[in-house]
Design an enzyme around this catalytic site. Structure first.
Site, short mmCIF file in Angstrom:
data_model
loop_
_atom_site.label_atom_id
_atom_site.label_comp_id
_atom_site.label_asym_id
_atom_site.label_seq_id
_atom_site.Cartn_x
_atom_site.Cartn_y
_atom_site.Cartn_z
N GLU A 38 21.77 20.88 27.31
CA GLU A 38 21.99 19.60 27.99
C GLU A 38 21.42 18.44 27.17
O GLU A 38 21.93 17.33 27.21
CB GLU A 38 21.31 19.61 29.37
CG GLU A 38 21.87 20.64 30.34
CD GLU A 38 20.93 20.89 31.54
OE1 GLU A 38 21.41 21.40 32.55
OE2 GLU A 38 19.71 20.58 31.46
N ASP A 225 29.19 23.95 38.54
CA ASP A 225 29.69 25.05 39.36
C ASP A 225 29.79 24.62 40.82
O ASP A 225 29.05 23.76 41.27
CB ASP A 225 28.76 26.28 39.24
CG ASP A 225 27.30 25.91 39.45
OD1 ASP A 225 26.63 25.54 38.47
OD2 ASP A 225 26.83 25.95 40.61
#
Ligand code: SAH
Length: 267
Positions: A38, A225
């Site tokens: 990230e 998700d």
């Protein structure tokens, strides 16, 4: 008789009482990011360099990337890899420690906690959406005793950023934090009670520390998700991680571009 429970405004801390002046231009930003995947798109985007003389205690795996970008002193803090297992030090314990250490060492005007999150499609979240959290709370600290129950939930408000979210067209919603990637039925009930749209493993821990030390905090979370969908979370997370981290990097760059030259009260 037990005392009456405190009402919401008494228990939610806000950053408006910050000791940091709200009207002078923001100059130092600390961005807390749990995973290297990230962090790297942003290290690239801001052209940051890794700190070779660590500000942090010897032996900690905590990593700082820093540099100047559009007049801002930018620091990305990543808790690093677990010394024994070699995986990213995700979760609330590492997140709160690095937030504390980074605030002590760098005295930032603003903290940004950026990362990926699970989203609830029932509340409108889609893969790749970027949310700014209005509030953060825990869903796995169940203490069923009056008032301790509220302490466990640990609700905190993010820094108020009405202009930023409007201009950059981010979704706004509540974030719920716990130390597990999966979701037990107990967690699910608490997340619903927290009225959360997104779920992560760090936000409320960062919020606890920024509230303690009175540093304004913005939570930027990109959905990897769908938690209430039919795909297994870990599989969906790994499949979407690299694409969504690019979207996260773009969003955080937009946030920093927007912040440049502004004060907290202008956000
Ligand atoms: N197996 C992963 C583990 C990462 S844990 C790996 O490859 O290393 C998941 C990280 O993403 C945490 O930092 C957490 O904040 C965030 N996250 C993404 N989706 C999440 C979800 N559904 N629930 C909780 N955290 C999630």
């Amino acid at each position: 008789m037990s005392p009456p429970p405190p009402n919401e405004d008494d228990v939610i801390s806000q950053h408006d009482s910050s000791s940091i002046p709200q009207n002078r231009p923001i100059s130092t930003i600390v961005i807390i990011i749990a995973m290297q995947t990230e962090a790297l798109p942003l290290v690239d985007s801001f052209q940051l360099t890794e700190d070779l003389n660590s500000l942090f205690p010897i032996g900690t795996p905590w990593v700082r990337y820093h540099g100047t970008y559009k007049g801002l002193n930018i620091n990305i803090i990543w808790p690093g890899k677990d010394a024994v297992l070699g995986v990213d030090s995700v979760g609330t314990v590492s997140a709160s420690l690095v937030t504390y250490a980074a605030i002590q060492a760098l005295k930032p005007d603003l903290i940004i906690n950026a990362g990926t999150a699970g989203g609830f499609k029932a509340k409108g979240a889609c893969i790749g959406d970027v949310y700014v959290a209005s509030e953060v709370a825990f869903h796995d600290r169940r203490i069923p005793i009056p008032v301790f129950d509220l302490y466990g939930v640990g609700l905190r408000r993010g820094c108020s950023t009405p202009n930023l979210v409007k201009e950059l067209e981010f979704k706004v919603g509540k974030l719920s934090t716990g130390d597990s990637l999966d979701m037990t039925p107990h967690d699910e009930a608490s997340i619903l009670a927290n009225d959360a749209v997104v779920k992560d493993m760090e936000g409320a821990a960062v919020g606890y520390v920024t509230d303690l030390l009175k540093v304004p905090a913005i939570f930027v979370k990109a959905v990897t998700d769908i938690v209430d969908g039919d795909k297994p979370t870990s599989e969906e997370f790994l499949n979407n991680l690299s694409a969504v981290t690019l979207a996260l990097g773009k969003a955080v760059t937009q946030v920093v571009d927007y912040i440049s030259g502004k004060s907290i009260s202008e956000l």
